[in-house]
Write an enzyme that holds these catalytic residues in place. Structure first.
Site, PDB file in Angstrom:
ATOM      1  N   LEU A 193      46.143  45.462  33.480  1.00 28.54           N
ATOM      2  CA  LEU A 193      44.974  45.447  34.360  1.00 28.54           C
ATOM      3  C   LEU A 193      43.891  44.627  33.677  1.00 28.54           C
ATOM      4  CD1 LEU A 193      44.676  49.198  35.496  1.00 28.54           C
ATOM      5  CD2 LEU A 193      45.773  47.304  36.715  1.00 28.54           C
ATOM      6  N   ASP A 194      43.165  43.824  34.448  1.00 30.40           N
ATOM      7  CA  ASP A 194      42.056  43.059  33.877  1.00 30.40           C
ATOM      8  C   ASP A 194      41.029  44.003  33.267  1.00 30.40           C
ATOM      9  OD1 ASP A 194      43.227  40.724  34.800  1.00 30.40           O
ATOM     10  OD2 ASP A 194      42.057  40.693  36.657  1.00 30.40           O
ATOM     11  N   LYS A 195      40.266  43.487  32.332  1.00 30.65           N
ATOM     12  CA  LYS A 195      39.277  44.298  31.614  1.00 30.65           C
ATOM     13  C   LYS A 195      38.365  45.069  32.569  1.00 30.65           C
ATOM     14  CE  LYS A 195      35.757  42.235  29.597  1.00 30.65           C
ATOM     15  NZ  LYS A 195      34.528  42.831  30.208  1.00 30.65           N
TER      16      LYS A 195
END
Length: 288
Positions: free
Chosen positions: A132-134
């Protein structure tokens, strides 16, 4: 050491260990190769090669050794949704990267999980099943060993995009790196990507979407919605406005995990974080 035991069903009479492990249990070639140590694969309590033929009623046992952690531990909070011998399921907060990176050398999910394992007396290599993106929140699954790392996942996301959409649709556009950038993705040339979405409701020129990915490209939802003309709210990297929320309004809300080799077939949900609900209080958020 984890012992994964399976009784060979009649329909697999005459299959080799490799054929059963690959065809029935779903083990990858890499995972099976990792069992090539003494006692790694047992049939009826005896060590064997993967070419051994099986009979109905045989007991196949796959021994999974503990592995050392490979990331420095950091004492950070974790929201654990579920845990067993094979998986750790988390609710990842926004602003926390999954992997360490320059500028985030010790505040990632993997650093936090390493500390959690040490505190709870466990020793596992930290293996996220996906990334998952930050600034994307929601359900994140980690495998505790190489066999569990072959699990199949299905994810659904909630997102707020700019503009008012109705109904359902799909976006099928290849995604690759934007020319001259090492971070930004763009539609056009690249790997095939397919995103399906359904509008749950619109208010004040924003729409709440439920999305499902048929592929798992980096920034896929963000790139596809931007190319569709409806960038995610807060996603200034891809044209979204940050006046309501200071990060992309994207949350992995639902996860299904299946792994026959360890007997896993479960679903998980993560509540929508308050920053998304608070920024768009009039949208029809589902009860979770």
């Amino acid at each position: 050491m984890r012992a994964l035991k399976h009784i060979i069903p009649p329909g697999w009479e005459g299959s080799t260990v490799k054929g059963f492990a690959r065809g029935f249990l779903g083990l990858s070639v890499r995972a099976l190769a990792g069992q090539k140590f003494e006692g790694g694969i047992l049939v009826n309590g005896e060590g064997c090669r993967v070419t051994r033929e099986l009979r109905a009623g045989d007991e196949l046992c796959i021994m999974v050794p503990e592995e050392p952690m490979c990331y420095p531990p950091s004492e950070l909070p974790l929201d654990v949704l579920y845990e067993d011998e094979d998986f750790l399921i988390l609710n990842k907060p926004p602003g926390m990267p999954v992997h360490p990176s320059p500028g985030h050398d010790s505040d990632s999910v993997l650093n936090a999980v390493s500390w959690y394992y040490r505190r709870t007396g466990q020793s596992h290599r930290v293996r996220p099943l996906y990334r998952l993106d930050k600034d994307t929140s929601g359900v994140l699954a980690l495998a505790k060993h190489r066999i569990a790392a072959g699990a199949v996942t299905e994810k659904e996301y909630l997102a707020v995009c700019e503009g008012e959409l109705t109904g359902a649709g799909s976006i099928s556009e290849p995604i690759g790196l934007q020319e001259g950038s090492k971070i930004i993705r763009a539609c056009g040339e690249g790997q095939p990507a397919l995103t399906r979405f359904r509008a749950l409701g619109s208010r004040e020129e924003y729409t709440l979407l439920r999305l499902r990915l048929e592929t798992g490209r980096t920034h896929q939802i963000r790139v596809h919605m931007s190319a569709f003309g409806n960038p995610l709210a807060g996603d200034d990297l891809y044209g979204g406005d940050r006046k309501r929320i200071k990060r992309q309004a994207l949350h992995c809300v639902h996860l299904k995990v299946g792994c026959r080799a360890v007997g896993m077939d479960m679903e998980f949900t993560a509540p929508v974080p308050e920053d998304m609900r608070g920024a768009f209080p009039l949208l029809p958020w589902p009860a979770i």
